[in-house]
Design a protein around this motif. Structure first.
Motif, PDB file in Angstrom:
ATOM      1  N   LYS A 219       0.867   6.992  -2.872  1.00  0.00           N
ATOM      2  CA  LYS A 219       0.371   7.291  -4.221  1.00  0.00           C
ATOM      3  C   LYS A 219      -1.066   6.804  -4.390  1.00  0.00           C
ATOM      4  O   LYS A 219      -1.887   7.457  -5.046  1.00  0.00           O
ATOM      5  CB  LYS A 219       1.276   6.623  -5.261  1.00  0.00           C
ATOM      6  N   MET A 220      -1.392   5.665  -3.794  1.00  0.00           N
ATOM      7  CA  MET A 220      -2.756   5.136  -3.862  1.00  0.00           C
ATOM      8  C   MET A 220      -3.730   6.066  -3.145  1.00  0.00           C
ATOM      9  O   MET A 220      -4.845   6.296  -3.610  1.00  0.00           O
ATOM     10  CB  MET A 220      -2.815   3.740  -3.233  1.00  0.00           C
TER      11      MET A 220
ATOM     12  N   ASN B 221      -4.318   9.025  -5.257  1.00  0.00           N
ATOM     13  CA  ASN B 221      -5.137   8.632  -6.397  1.00  0.00           C
ATOM     14  C   ASN B 221      -6.629   8.667  -6.058  1.00  0.00           C
ATOM     15  O   ASN B 221      -7.477   8.888  -6.919  1.00  0.00           O
ATOM     16  CB  ASN B 221      -4.730   7.225  -6.852  1.00  0.00           C
ATOM     17  N   GLN B 222      -6.945   8.461  -4.767  1.00  0.00           N
ATOM     18  CA  GLN B 222      -8.341   8.423  -4.335  1.00  0.00           C
ATOM     19  C   GLN B 222      -8.769   9.702  -3.612  1.00  0.00           C
ATOM     20  O   GLN B 222      -9.830   9.753  -2.992  1.00  0.00           O
ATOM     21  CB  GLN B 222      -8.541   7.208  -3.413  1.00  0.00           C
TER      22      GLN B 222
ATOM     23  N   VAL C 259       0.872  -1.182   0.000  1.00  0.00           N
ATOM     24  CA  VAL C 259       0.000   0.000   0.000  1.00  0.00           C
ATOM     25  C   VAL C 259       0.905   1.227   0.000  1.00  0.00           C
ATOM     26  O   VAL C 259       1.861   1.287   0.776  1.00  0.00           O
ATOM     27  CB  VAL C 259      -0.916   0.027   1.235  1.00  0.00           C
TER      28      VAL C 259
ATOM     29  N   THR D 124      -7.936   4.104 -10.577  1.00  0.00           N
ATOM     30  CA  THR D 124      -6.942   4.225 -11.648  1.00  0.00           C
ATOM     31  C   THR D 124      -7.604   4.128 -13.017  1.00  0.00           C
ATOM     32  O   THR D 124      -7.281   4.885 -13.940  1.00  0.00           O
ATOM     33  CB  THR D 124      -5.866   3.130 -11.504  1.00  0.00           C
TER      34      THR D 124
ATOM     35  N   ASN E 201      -8.266   0.954  -5.364  1.00  0.00           N
ATOM     36  CA  ASN E 201      -7.282   1.698  -6.152  1.00  0.00           C
ATOM     37  C   ASN E 201      -7.355   1.376  -7.640  1.00  0.00           C
ATOM     38  O   ASN E 201      -7.218   2.261  -8.489  1.00  0.00           O
ATOM     39  CB  ASN E 201      -5.873   1.408  -5.625  1.00  0.00           C
ATOM     40  N   GLU E 202      -7.585   0.122  -7.958  1.00  0.00           N
ATOM     41  CA  GLU E 202      -7.662  -0.276  -9.373  1.00  0.00           C
ATOM     42  C   GLU E 202      -8.827   0.422 -10.071  1.00  0.00           C
ATOM     43  O   GLU E 202      -8.707   0.862 -11.224  1.00  0.00           O
ATOM     44  CB  GLU E 202      -7.815  -1.792  -9.474  1.00  0.00           C
TER      45      GLU E 202
ATOM     46  N   ASN F 170      -5.949  -0.138  -0.663  1.00  0.00           N
ATOM     47  CA  ASN F 170      -5.629  -0.919  -1.870  1.00  0.00           C
ATOM     48  C   ASN F 170      -6.865  -1.473  -2.573  1.00  0.00           C
ATOM     49  O   ASN F 170      -6.824  -1.788  -3.759  1.00  0.00           O
ATOM     50  CB  ASN F 170      -4.703  -2.079  -1.479  1.00  0.00           C
TER      51      ASN F 170
END
Length: 279
Positions: free
Chosen positions: A179-180, A183-184, A176, A212, A208-209, A205
Protein backbone atom coordinates in the motif's frame (compact mmCIF):
# COMPACT_ATOMS: atom_id res chain seq x y z
CA UNK A 1 11.49 8.19 36.01
CA UNK A 2 15.01 8.78 34.74
CA UNK A 3 16.07 6.31 32.04
CA UNK A 4 18.72 5.84 29.38
CA UNK A 5 18.88 3.83 26.15
CA UNK A 6 21.28 0.89 26.05
CA UNK A 7 22.51 -0.87 22.91
CA UNK A 8 24.28 -4.23 22.92
CA UNK A 9 25.75 -4.27 19.41
CA UNK A 10 26.25 -1.74 16.63
CA UNK A 11 22.93 -0.91 14.92
CA UNK A 12 21.16 -3.23 17.34
CA UNK A 13 17.84 -2.47 18.98
CA UNK A 14 17.94 0.03 21.84
CA UNK A 15 16.36 -0.74 25.20
CA UNK A 16 15.31 1.46 28.11
CA UNK A 17 16.90 0.97 31.53
CA UNK A 18 16.51 2.93 34.74
CA UNK A 19 19.64 4.85 35.74
CA UNK A 20 19.31 4.07 39.47
CA UNK A 21 21.80 6.33 41.28
CA UNK A 22 24.44 6.29 38.55
CA UNK A 23 25.63 9.37 36.68
CA UNK A 24 25.47 8.00 33.13
CA UNK A 25 26.41 9.62 29.83
CA UNK A 26 26.50 8.75 26.15
CA UNK A 27 29.00 5.97 25.40
CA UNK A 28 29.30 4.63 28.96
CA UNK A 29 29.63 0.84 29.24
CA UNK A 30 27.16 -0.63 31.72
CA UNK A 31 26.20 -4.03 33.11
CA UNK A 32 22.51 -4.94 32.93
CA UNK A 33 20.30 -7.97 33.48
CA UNK A 34 18.21 -9.02 30.47
CA UNK A 35 16.03 -12.01 29.65
CA UNK A 36 19.17 -13.57 28.16
CA UNK A 37 21.32 -13.07 31.24
CA UNK A 38 24.05 -10.67 32.38
CA UNK A 39 25.11 -8.44 29.48
CA UNK A 40 27.38 -5.50 28.80
CA UNK A 41 25.87 -2.69 26.78
CA UNK A 42 26.63 0.88 25.82
CA UNK A 43 24.60 3.97 26.68
CA UNK A 44 23.15 5.80 23.69
CA UNK A 45 22.36 9.47 24.22
CA UNK A 46 21.86 11.10 27.60
CA UNK A 47 19.57 10.46 30.53
CA UNK A 48 15.98 11.61 30.03
CA UNK A 49 12.66 11.51 31.86
CA UNK A 50 10.12 8.83 30.92
CA UNK A 51 6.54 8.93 32.17
CA UNK A 52 5.15 5.74 33.79
CA UNK A 53 2.32 5.56 31.21
CA UNK A 54 4.92 5.44 28.40
CA UNK A 55 6.33 2.15 29.66
CA UNK A 56 5.21 -1.06 27.96
CA UNK A 57 6.65 -3.34 30.62
CA UNK A 58 8.49 -3.31 33.92
CA UNK A 59 11.74 -1.40 33.63
CA UNK A 60 14.98 -2.80 35.00
CA UNK A 61 17.74 -0.61 36.38
CA UNK A 62 21.37 -0.57 35.31
CA UNK A 63 23.27 -2.89 37.67
CA UNK A 64 26.57 -0.97 37.59
CA UNK A 65 29.14 0.67 35.40
CA UNK A 66 31.41 -1.78 33.58
CA UNK A 67 34.87 -2.33 35.07
CA UNK A 68 38.17 -3.05 33.30
CA UNK A 69 37.66 -6.74 34.07
CA UNK A 70 34.20 -6.59 32.48
CA UNK A 71 35.64 -5.01 29.34
CA UNK A 72 38.35 -7.67 29.11
CA UNK A 73 35.73 -10.43 29.40
CA UNK A 74 33.59 -8.66 26.80
CA UNK A 75 36.46 -8.37 24.33
CA UNK A 76 37.43 -12.01 24.90
CA UNK A 77 33.87 -13.13 24.16
CA UNK A 78 33.76 -11.02 21.02
CA UNK A 79 37.05 -12.43 19.76
CA UNK A 80 35.68 -15.98 19.94
CA UNK A 81 32.34 -15.36 18.20
CA UNK A 82 33.63 -15.89 14.65
CA UNK A 83 35.10 -19.28 15.55
CA UNK A 84 31.76 -20.27 17.13
CA UNK A 85 30.00 -19.41 13.86
CA UNK A 86 32.45 -21.54 11.87
CA UNK A 87 32.13 -24.47 14.27
CA UNK A 88 28.32 -24.23 14.12
CA UNK A 89 28.47 -24.29 10.32
CA UNK A 90 30.63 -27.41 10.52
CA UNK A 91 28.20 -29.26 12.76
CA UNK A 92 25.16 -28.12 10.78
CA UNK A 93 26.69 -29.57 7.59
CA UNK A 94 27.53 -32.73 9.50
CA UNK A 95 23.83 -33.19 10.28
CA UNK A 96 22.72 -32.07 6.79
CA UNK A 97 20.75 -29.14 8.20
CA UNK A 98 19.29 -26.54 5.85
CA UNK A 99 20.23 -23.40 7.76
CA UNK A 100 22.37 -20.30 7.30
CA UNK A 101 24.40 -19.52 10.44
CA UNK A 102 24.63 -15.76 10.91
CA UNK A 103 26.04 -14.70 14.28
CA UNK A 104 26.96 -15.92 17.72
CA UNK A 105 27.30 -14.11 21.03
CA UNK A 106 28.06 -14.99 24.63
CA UNK A 107 26.44 -13.39 27.63
CA UNK A 108 29.07 -11.56 29.67
CA UNK A 109 29.41 -14.36 32.25
CA UNK A 110 29.43 -17.01 29.46
CA UNK A 111 26.45 -18.70 31.09
CA UNK A 112 24.76 -18.79 27.68
CA UNK A 113 25.86 -18.92 24.06
CA UNK A 114 23.29 -17.58 21.61
CA UNK A 115 23.55 -18.51 17.93
CA UNK A 116 21.42 -16.84 15.26
CA UNK A 117 20.45 -18.57 12.05
CA UNK A 118 18.16 -18.15 9.07
CA UNK A 119 16.17 -20.95 7.49
CA UNK A 120 13.29 -21.36 5.04
CA UNK A 121 11.31 -23.56 7.44
CA UNK A 122 11.44 -25.18 10.85
CA UNK A 123 14.68 -26.86 11.86
CA UNK A 124 15.18 -29.75 14.26
CA UNK A 125 18.47 -28.74 15.84
CA UNK A 126 18.56 -31.04 18.86
CA UNK A 127 21.62 -32.95 17.62
CA UNK A 128 23.33 -29.68 16.78
CA UNK A 129 22.71 -28.30 20.27
CA UNK A 130 24.13 -31.46 21.80
CA UNK A 131 27.34 -31.17 19.76
CA UNK A 132 27.73 -27.49 20.61
CA UNK A 133 27.09 -28.08 24.32
CA UNK A 134 29.80 -30.75 24.34
CA UNK A 135 32.14 -28.36 22.52
CA UNK A 136 31.59 -25.22 24.62
CA UNK A 137 30.29 -26.56 27.96
CA UNK A 138 27.64 -23.89 28.40
CA UNK A 139 23.92 -23.42 27.76
CA UNK A 140 23.21 -23.19 24.01
CA UNK A 141 20.35 -21.21 22.53
CA UNK A 142 19.68 -21.29 18.79
CA UNK A 143 17.47 -18.46 17.60
CA UNK A 144 15.88 -18.36 14.15
CA UNK A 145 15.61 -14.86 12.63
CA UNK A 146 13.98 -13.41 9.53
CA UNK A 147 15.50 -12.60 6.15
CA UNK A 148 15.84 -8.90 7.03
CA UNK A 149 18.09 -9.76 9.98
CA UNK A 150 20.08 -12.09 7.73
CA UNK A 151 20.63 -9.38 5.14
CA UNK A 152 21.70 -7.00 7.91
CA UNK A 153 24.55 -9.35 8.83
CA UNK A 154 25.86 -9.78 5.28
CA UNK A 155 25.13 -6.25 4.06
CA UNK A 156 25.68 -5.28 0.44
CA UNK A 157 24.74 -2.54 -1.98
CA UNK A 158 21.13 -1.45 -2.47
CA UNK A 159 19.45 -0.54 -5.78
CA UNK A 160 20.28 3.11 -5.03
CA UNK A 161 24.01 2.30 -5.28
CA UNK A 162 24.67 2.90 -1.58
CA UNK A 163 25.42 0.50 1.27
CA UNK A 164 22.11 -0.95 2.49
CA UNK A 165 20.39 1.09 5.21
CA UNK A 166 20.26 -1.82 7.66
CA UNK A 167 24.07 -1.74 7.83
CA UNK A 168 24.38 2.02 8.18
CA UNK A 169 21.70 3.41 10.49
CA UNK A 170 18.56 1.25 10.91
CA UNK A 171 18.37 -0.12 14.46
CA UNK A 172 14.99 -1.83 14.15
CA UNK A 173 12.77 -2.73 11.21
CA UNK A 174 9.44 -1.01 10.63
CA UNK A 175 6.53 -2.50 8.73
CA UNK A 176 6.55 -1.84 4.98
CA UNK A 177 3.51 -2.62 2.82
CA UNK A 178 2.56 -2.69 -0.86
CA UNK A 179 0.00 0.00 0.00
CA UNK A 180 2.91 2.36 0.74
CA UNK A 181 4.42 1.63 -2.69
CA UNK A 182 1.07 2.35 -4.36
CA UNK A 183 0.76 5.55 -2.35
CA UNK A 184 4.03 6.76 -3.91
CA UNK A 185 3.21 5.59 -7.46
CA UNK A 186 6.12 3.16 -7.40
CA UNK A 187 6.39 0.23 -9.78
CA UNK A 188 4.82 -2.86 -8.22
CA UNK A 189 7.38 -5.08 -9.92
CA UNK A 190 8.80 -7.17 -7.01
CA UNK A 191 12.31 -6.99 -8.48
CA UNK A 192 12.29 -3.18 -8.39
CA UNK A 193 10.83 -2.69 -4.90
CA UNK A 194 12.55 -5.53 -3.05
CA UNK A 195 15.84 -5.36 -1.17
CA UNK A 196 18.67 -7.88 -0.80
CA UNK A 197 16.57 -9.67 1.82
CA UNK A 198 13.78 -10.36 -0.69
CA UNK A 199 11.37 -8.18 1.31
CA UNK A 200 10.00 -4.76 0.40
CA UNK A 201 12.63 -2.00 0.53
CA UNK A 202 12.82 -0.32 3.94
CA UNK A 203 13.21 3.07 2.25
CA UNK A 204 9.63 2.86 0.95
CA UNK A 205 8.63 3.77 4.49
CA UNK A 206 10.77 6.93 4.67
CA UNK A 207 8.62 9.24 2.54
CA UNK A 208 5.26 7.55 2.99
CA UNK A 209 4.08 10.00 5.63
CA UNK A 210 4.82 12.95 3.32
CA UNK A 211 2.99 11.36 0.39
CA UNK A 212 0.01 10.54 2.62
CA UNK A 213 -0.19 14.17 3.77
CA UNK A 214 0.13 15.57 0.24
CA UNK A 215 -2.58 13.24 -1.08
CA UNK A 216 -5.06 14.80 1.33
CA UNK A 217 -4.93 17.91 -0.83
CA UNK A 218 -5.03 16.18 -4.23
CA UNK A 219 -7.68 14.32 -6.24
CA UNK A 220 -7.59 10.56 -6.58
CA UNK A 221 -7.10 8.69 -9.83
CA UNK A 222 -10.52 8.44 -11.53
CA UNK A 223 -11.92 11.63 -9.98
CA UNK A 224 -13.59 14.23 -12.17
CA UNK A 225 -12.08 17.72 -11.82
CA UNK A 226 -13.11 21.09 -13.22
CA UNK A 227 -10.56 22.63 -15.60
CA UNK A 228 -10.52 25.82 -17.76
CA UNK A 229 -11.38 23.55 -20.74
CA UNK A 230 -14.20 21.70 -19.00
CA UNK A 231 -14.53 18.60 -16.81
CA UNK A 232 -11.76 16.02 -17.00
CA UNK A 233 -11.00 12.61 -15.51
CA UNK A 234 -7.79 12.23 -13.49
CA UNK A 235 -5.52 9.56 -14.98
CA UNK A 236 -2.57 10.12 -12.65
CA UNK A 237 -1.48 12.58 -10.00
CA UNK A 238 2.10 13.61 -9.21
CA UNK A 239 1.68 14.98 -5.70
CA UNK A 240 5.32 16.07 -5.37
CA UNK A 241 5.28 18.24 -8.48
CA UNK A 242 1.58 19.04 -7.98
CA UNK A 243 0.59 18.11 -11.52
CA UNK A 244 -2.17 15.98 -13.04
CA UNK A 245 -2.59 13.96 -16.21
CA UNK A 246 -6.21 14.17 -17.31
CA UNK A 247 -8.57 13.03 -20.07
CA UNK A 248 -11.27 15.55 -20.99
CA UNK A 249 -14.78 14.19 -20.59
CA UNK A 250 -16.49 16.12 -23.38
CA UNK A 251 -13.83 15.54 -26.02
CA UNK A 252 -12.67 12.18 -27.32
CA UNK A 253 -8.96 11.40 -27.18
CA UNK A 254 -8.03 14.74 -25.68
CA UNK A 255 -5.50 14.56 -22.85
CA UNK A 256 -3.61 17.19 -20.95
CA UNK A 257 -1.19 17.94 -18.11
CA UNK A 258 -2.35 20.51 -15.58
CA UNK A 259 -1.14 22.05 -12.34
CA UNK A 260 -3.22 21.31 -9.24
CA UNK A 261 -3.69 25.03 -8.77
CA UNK A 262 -5.45 25.27 -12.18
CA UNK A 263 -8.25 22.81 -11.40
CA UNK A 264 -11.12 22.62 -8.93
CA UNK A 265 -11.88 19.41 -7.06
CA UNK A 266 -13.11 17.99 -3.79
CA UNK A 267 -10.10 17.39 -1.59
CA UNK A 268 -9.41 13.78 -0.69
CA UNK A 269 -9.64 14.50 3.04
CA UNK A 270 -13.03 16.17 2.56
CA UNK A 271 -14.28 13.19 0.54
CA UNK A 272 -13.21 10.85 3.31
CA UNK A 273 -15.09 12.90 5.91
CA UNK A 274 -18.24 12.98 3.75
CA UNK A 275 -18.03 9.22 3.21
CA UNK A 276 -17.74 8.63 6.96
CA UNK A 277 -20.68 10.95 7.62
CA UNK A 278 -22.86 9.15 5.05
CA UNK A 279 -22.00 5.79 6.59
Amino acid sequence: MKVIKVQFKPLGKRYFFGVANFNLADGDAVIVNTIRGVELGFCIGNVFELKPEELNSELKDVVRLATKEDMKAYEKNKSEESSVVEKTKFYSKKHNMEMKVLEAEYTLDRAKLIIYFESEGRVDFRDLVKDLADEYHTRIELRQVGSRDGAKVFGGIGPCGLVVCCQTFITQFDNVSVKMAKNQNLSLNPVKISGNCGKLLCCINYENELYTELRKYAPDTGDIVETPDGPAKVLSCDVLNKTLKVKYVNEDNKFGYLALSDVKFVRSMDKKKKKEENE
